[in-house]
Write a protein that holds these residues in place. Structure first.
Motif, mmCIF file in Angstrom:
data_model
loop_
_atom_site.group_PDB
_atom_site.id
_atom_site.type_symbol
_atom_site.label_atom_id
_atom_site.label_comp_id
_atom_site.label_asym_id
_atom_site.label_seq_id
_atom_site.Cartn_x
_atom_site.Cartn_y
_atom_site.Cartn_z
ATOM 1 N N ALA A 125 46.733 36.009 44.173
ATOM 2 C CA ALA A 125 47.727 37.060 43.994
ATOM 3 C C ALA A 125 48.319 37.002 42.596
ATOM 4 C CB ALA A 125 48.835 36.937 45.032
ATOM 5 N N LEU A 126 48.344 38.144 41.926
ATOM 6 C CA LEU A 126 48.921 38.274 40.590
ATOM 7 C C LEU A 126 50.093 39.242 40.658
ATOM 8 C CD1 LEU A 126 48.916 37.959 37.465
ATOM 9 C CD2 LEU A 126 47.294 39.883 37.401
ATOM 10 N N TRP A 127 51.254 38.758 40.271
ATOM 11 C CA TRP A 127 52.456 39.592 40.205
ATOM 12 C C TRP A 127 52.821 39.760 38.734
ATOM 13 C CZ3 TRP A 127 55.722 40.710 44.713
ATOM 14 C CH2 TRP A 127 55.181 40.237 45.910
ATOM 15 N N MET A 128 52.711 40.990 38.222
ATOM 16 C CA MET A 128 52.996 41.232 36.811
ATOM 17 C C MET A 128 53.803 42.521 36.648
ATOM 18 S SD MET A 128 50.289 40.771 33.676
ATOM 19 C CE MET A 128 49.714 42.470 33.717
ATOM 20 N N SER A 129 54.695 42.764 37.577
ATOM 21 C CA SER A 129 55.538 43.959 37.521
ATOM 22 C C SER A 129 56.620 43.815 36.461
ATOM 23 C CB SER A 129 56.200 44.205 38.883
ATOM 24 O OG SER A 129 55.234 44.366 39.894
ATOM 25 N N ASP A 130 57.102 44.956 35.996
ATOM 26 C CA ASP A 130 58.264 45.014 35.108
ATOM 27 C C ASP A 130 58.061 44.213 33.834
ATOM 28 O OD1 ASP A 130 60.116 46.649 36.784
ATOM 29 O OD2 ASP A 130 59.824 44.984 38.166
ATOM 30 N N ASN A 131 56.998 44.539 33.128
ATOM 31 C CA ASN A 131 56.726 43.986 31.812
ATOM 32 C C ASN A 131 56.559 45.138 30.822
ATOM 33 O OD1 ASN A 131 56.338 40.847 31.716
ATOM 34 N ND2 ASN A 131 55.555 41.492 33.708
ATOM 35 N N ASN A 132 55.915 44.868 29.683
ATOM 36 C CA ASN A 132 55.739 45.884 28.642
ATOM 37 C C ASN A 132 54.272 46.186 28.377
ATOM 38 O OD1 ASN A 132 58.532 46.127 28.171
ATOM 39 N ND2 ASN A 132 58.510 44.363 26.782
ATOM 40 N N VAL A 133 53.427 45.992 29.389
ATOM 41 C CA VAL A 133 51.990 46.219 29.220
ATOM 42 C C VAL A 133 51.713 47.721 29.249
ATOM 43 C CG1 VAL A 133 49.696 45.706 30.109
ATOM 44 C CG2 VAL A 133 51.541 44.029 30.355
ATOM 45 N N THR A 134 50.988 48.196 28.237
ATOM 46 C CA THR A 134 50.663 49.630 28.173
ATOM 47 C C THR A 134 49.216 49.911 28.543
ATOM 48 O OG1 THR A 134 50.128 49.450 25.806
ATOM 49 C CG2 THR A 134 52.404 50.029 26.398
ATOM 50 N N THR A 135 48.351 48.928 28.329
ATOM 51 C CA THR A 135 46.941 49.117 28.673
ATOM 52 C C THR A 135 46.331 47.778 29.044
ATOM 53 O OG1 THR A 135 44.876 50.202 27.976
ATOM 54 C CG2 THR A 135 46.006 48.786 26.343
ATOM 55 N N LEU A 136 45.154 47.830 29.670
ATOM 56 C CA LEU A 136 44.534 46.611 30.171
ATOM 57 C C LEU A 136 43.032 46.781 30.133
ATOM 58 C CD1 LEU A 136 45.602 43.938 31.448
ATOM 59 C CD2 LEU A 136 45.220 44.972 33.680
ATOM 60 N N SER A 137 42.352 45.756 29.633
ATOM 61 C CA SER A 137 40.894 45.785 29.591
ATOM 62 C C SER A 137 40.334 45.559 30.990
ATOM 63 C CB SER A 137 40.384 44.697 28.642
ATOM 64 O OG SER A 137 39.012 44.457 28.823
ATOM 65 N N SER A 138 39.220 46.211 31.282
ATOM 66 C CA SER A 138 38.589 46.031 32.596
ATOM 67 C C SER A 138 38.140 44.589 32.808
ATOM 68 C CB SER A 138 37.404 46.989 32.756
ATOM 69 O OG SER A 138 36.436 46.754 31.740
ATOM 70 N N GLN A 174 38.473 35.203 44.035
ATOM 71 C CA GLN A 174 39.459 35.067 45.106
ATOM 72 C C GLN A 174 40.583 36.099 45.011
ATOM 73 O OE1 GLN A 174 38.753 32.849 47.476
ATOM 74 N NE2 GLN A 174 36.947 32.277 46.268
ATOM 75 N N LEU A 175 40.618 36.858 43.932
ATOM 76 C CA LEU A 175 41.722 37.779 43.715
ATOM 77 C C LEU A 175 41.754 38.849 44.806
ATOM 78 C CD1 LEU A 175 44.068 38.498 41.798
ATOM 79 C CD2 LEU A 175 42.487 40.028 40.592
ATOM 80 N N SER A 176 42.916 38.983 45.471
ATOM 81 C CA SER A 176 43.026 39.970 46.550
ATOM 82 C C SER A 176 44.216 40.916 46.387
ATOM 83 C CB SER A 176 43.131 39.263 47.901
ATOM 84 O OG SER A 176 44.331 38.514 47.981
ATOM 85 N N THR A 177 45.227 40.517 45.602
ATOM 86 C CA THR A 177 46.442 41.318 45.508
ATOM 87 C C THR A 177 46.951 41.338 44.077
ATOM 88 O OG1 THR A 177 47.044 40.626 47.756
ATOM 89 C CG2 THR A 177 48.772 41.647 46.430
ATOM 90 N N VAL A 178 47.270 42.548 43.588
ATOM 91 C CA VAL A 178 47.765 42.715 42.223
ATOM 92 C C VAL A 178 48.976 43.646 42.243
ATOM 93 C CG1 VAL A 178 47.230 43.558 39.906
ATOM 94 C CG2 VAL A 178 45.463 42.367 41.227
#
Length: 420
Positions: free
Chosen positions: A335-348, A358-362
Motif C-alpha cells: 500500500a502506497l499513501w501519497m495524498s496531499d503532496n505537490n506531485v503534478t505528473t508521474l512516470s508510468s 505486491q502493490l494493491s492499493t494506491v
C-alpha cells in the motif's frame, strides 16, 4: 491545558457509558450507594460514581464490584478501610480527584485482584508507593513527573502497560525500567525528553517490550539499545534529522515505524528523508512519514534497503517528484499513501506492476495533477491496473485549464491530451 485533557478523557468515558447503557448494560441487583450507579457492564460488576460531587469513597459499595469509577470528584483521602471489602475489584479509576502524595494510605489499595489503576490528572510528583503490587495496567497521564527514578517501579514488577503521557519528564535514571520485566507497552509522549534523558541500556531488562511511543518530545536521534521484541516505534513530533545506517538491525520484529510533524533530512540528497545505506528494515513493516517532512524529490536511492516494507505513508508532505525507480527497492510494498503532496505528473515506470508485484492499493488524491497526455496512463490505471487507485472522485486536475477542478471519476483517459 493538561487538566483540560484529563477532563475531556473523563467526560468521554462518561458519555460512552451513557450512550451504551442500552446495549448490554443493566442495573445491578445489589443496593447501590448514592449518588452512584451500579451496573453490570461489559462483563463487569461496575460502580460509577464519577463526577457526582462526592468527597470520600462511598460506603456500601457491593462486595462483588469489579470496576469502581471515582474520577472527577474531590476526594481528599483514601484510608485503608475505605475499600477493604472489595476483594473482587479489578479496575479502579481515580483520575482528577485531587490526589497528593499523602492522600492514599499505604495498604489502602492492597486488594487481591486489583490490576488496573488510573491515576491521571492528579497532583503527584513521583510514582507513588501506595499502588497495588498486582498492577498490570497503570495510567499516569497529566501529573507532575519531572524524573523517573531508579526506584520508581521497584514494587510493580507485574506491569505490562504503562502510560506516562502529558507529564514534564526530562530525566530517566539508570535502572528505572529494570523491574518491569513483563512490560509490553510504554507511552511517554508529550514530555520534555531529550537524547540525554535516556541512559545507556535503560531498556536492557525489558525483553517483552513491544510498543514504545516517545512522540512530541525533543529527541534528535533514534533510541539505541532497544530490545529485539519491539514491534512498534513512534517518534512522531521529535527533532530527528537522520535515521542512522543499520540503526534498526537489532529489531527484527519491527512492524511500525512512525515519523511526522518533525523533520527527517538527509546529508547527501535534497530530500528531507534519509535512511543512509541500510539493509536492516527487511521485515514486514509499516513506515509513516507525514506532515511536511519530505519537501522535494523521492529519488531512486531514497528507499534502498527497505525490501520488507509493506505499507508506506507519505501523505501531507511537499513531495514534488517521484523518480521512476524510487519504489523499486520496496519489493514487498502493498500500500502506497501519497495524498496531499505537490506531485503534478508521474512516470508510468513509477508504479510498474512487474517491479512492484505486491502493490494493491494506491492513494494519490490531493495532488495538483497536470492532466495531459503524459498522465493518461495513470487515468487508465484507475480502470485497468492490477492495483486499485483509491477515491478517483477525490483526485482532481489542477491543469490544463479545460480540466482544472474536474475529478477523475468524471473524466475518461481520452480527455488527457497534449496540445499540438
Amino acid at each position: 491545558m493538561c487538566s483540560l485533557i484529563s477532563y475531556a478523557i473523563s467526560f468521554l468515558l462518561t458519555l460512552t457509558l451513557l450512550l451504551t447503557l442500552s446495549d448490554g448494560a443493566y442495573q445491578s441487583p445489589h443496593p447501590c450507594p448514592q449518588p452512584c450507579r451500579c451496573l453490570f457492564f461489559e462483563g463487569l460488576q461496575s460502580v460509577y460514581c464519577n463526577r457526582t460531587g462526592i468527597t470520600a469513597v462511598p460506603r456500601g459499595i457491593p462486595a462483588d464490584t469489579q470496576l469502581l469509577e471515582l474520577s472527577g470528584n474531590s476526594i481528599g483521602h483514601i484510608s485503608v478501610g475505605d475499600m477493604a471489602g472489595l476483594v473482587n475489584l479489578q479496575q479502579l479509576y481515580l483520575s482528577s480527584i485531587g490526589l497528593l502524595a499523602n492522600s492514599v494510605d499505604n495498604g489502602a489499595l492492597d486488594l487481591p485482584k486489583l490490576d488496573t489503576i488510573d491515576m491521571s490528572g492528579n497532583n503527584l510528583y513521583a510514582i507513588p508507593t501506595f499502588l497495588s503490587t498486582r498492577m498490570i495496567t497503570l495510567w499516569f497521564l497529566d501529573n507532575h513527573l519531572t524524573e523517573l527514578r531508579s526506584d520508581s517501579f521497584f514494587k510493580y514488577g507485574l506491569l505490562q502497560y504503562l502510560d506516562l503521557s502529558y507529564n514534564t519528564i526530562k530525566n530517566i535514571q539508570p535502572g528505572t525500567f529494570n523491574p518491569l520485566k513483563q512490560l509490553e507497552t510504554l507511552y511517554i509522549p508529550f514530555n520534555n525528553l531529550t537524547d540525554s534523558s535516556f541512559p545507556p541500556n535503560v531498556f536492557l531488562k525489558n525483553s517483552n517490550l513491544q510498543l514504545l511511543s516517545v512522540r512530541f518530545n525533543q529527541l534528535r536521534h533514534t533510541l539505541r539499545d532497544l530490545p529485539p521484541s519491539m514491534t512498534d516505534l513512534d517518534y512522531v513530533g521529535n527533532q530527528i534529522t537522520t535515521l542512522p545506517a543499520y540503526g534498526f538491525r537489532s529489531l527484527p520484529n519491527l512492524k511500525t515505524l512512525a515519523f511526522w510533524q518533525g523533520q527527517v533530512c538527509t546529508f547527501f540528497t535534497r530530500t528531507c528523508i534519509s535512511f543512509e545505506k541500510r539493509d536492516d528494515l527487511t521485515t514486514h513493516i509499516i513506515l509513516m512519514i507525514l506532515d511536511d517532512m519530505i519537501s522535494s524529490t523521492i529519488t531512486n536511492n531514497t528507499f534502498t534497503g527497505l525490501s520488507g516494507l509493506q505499507t508506506i505513508y507519505l501523505d501531507l508532505n511537499q513531495i514534488s517528484k517521484l523518480e521512476p525507480g524510487a519504489l523499486y527497492p520496496l519489493k514487498s510494498l502493498n500500500a502506497l499513501w501519497m495524498s496531499d503532496n505537490n506531485v503534478t505528473t508521474l512516470s508510468s515506470e513509477a508504479l510498474d506492476s512487474d517491479r512492484l508485484p505486491q502493490l494493491s492499493t494506491v492513494y494519490i488524491d490531493g495532488n495538483p495533477w497536470n492532466c495531459d497526455c503524459h498522465l493518461r496512463w495513470l487515468r487508465s490505471a484507475v480502470d485497468h491496473a492490477r492495483y486499485a487507485i483509491q477515491d478517483p472522485h477525490l483526485i482532481t486536475c489542477a491543469s490544463p485549464p479545460p480540466l482544472a477542478g474536474k475529478a477523475w471519476d468524471q473524466l475518461k483517459p481520452s480527455d488527457f491530451v497534449c496540445k499540438r
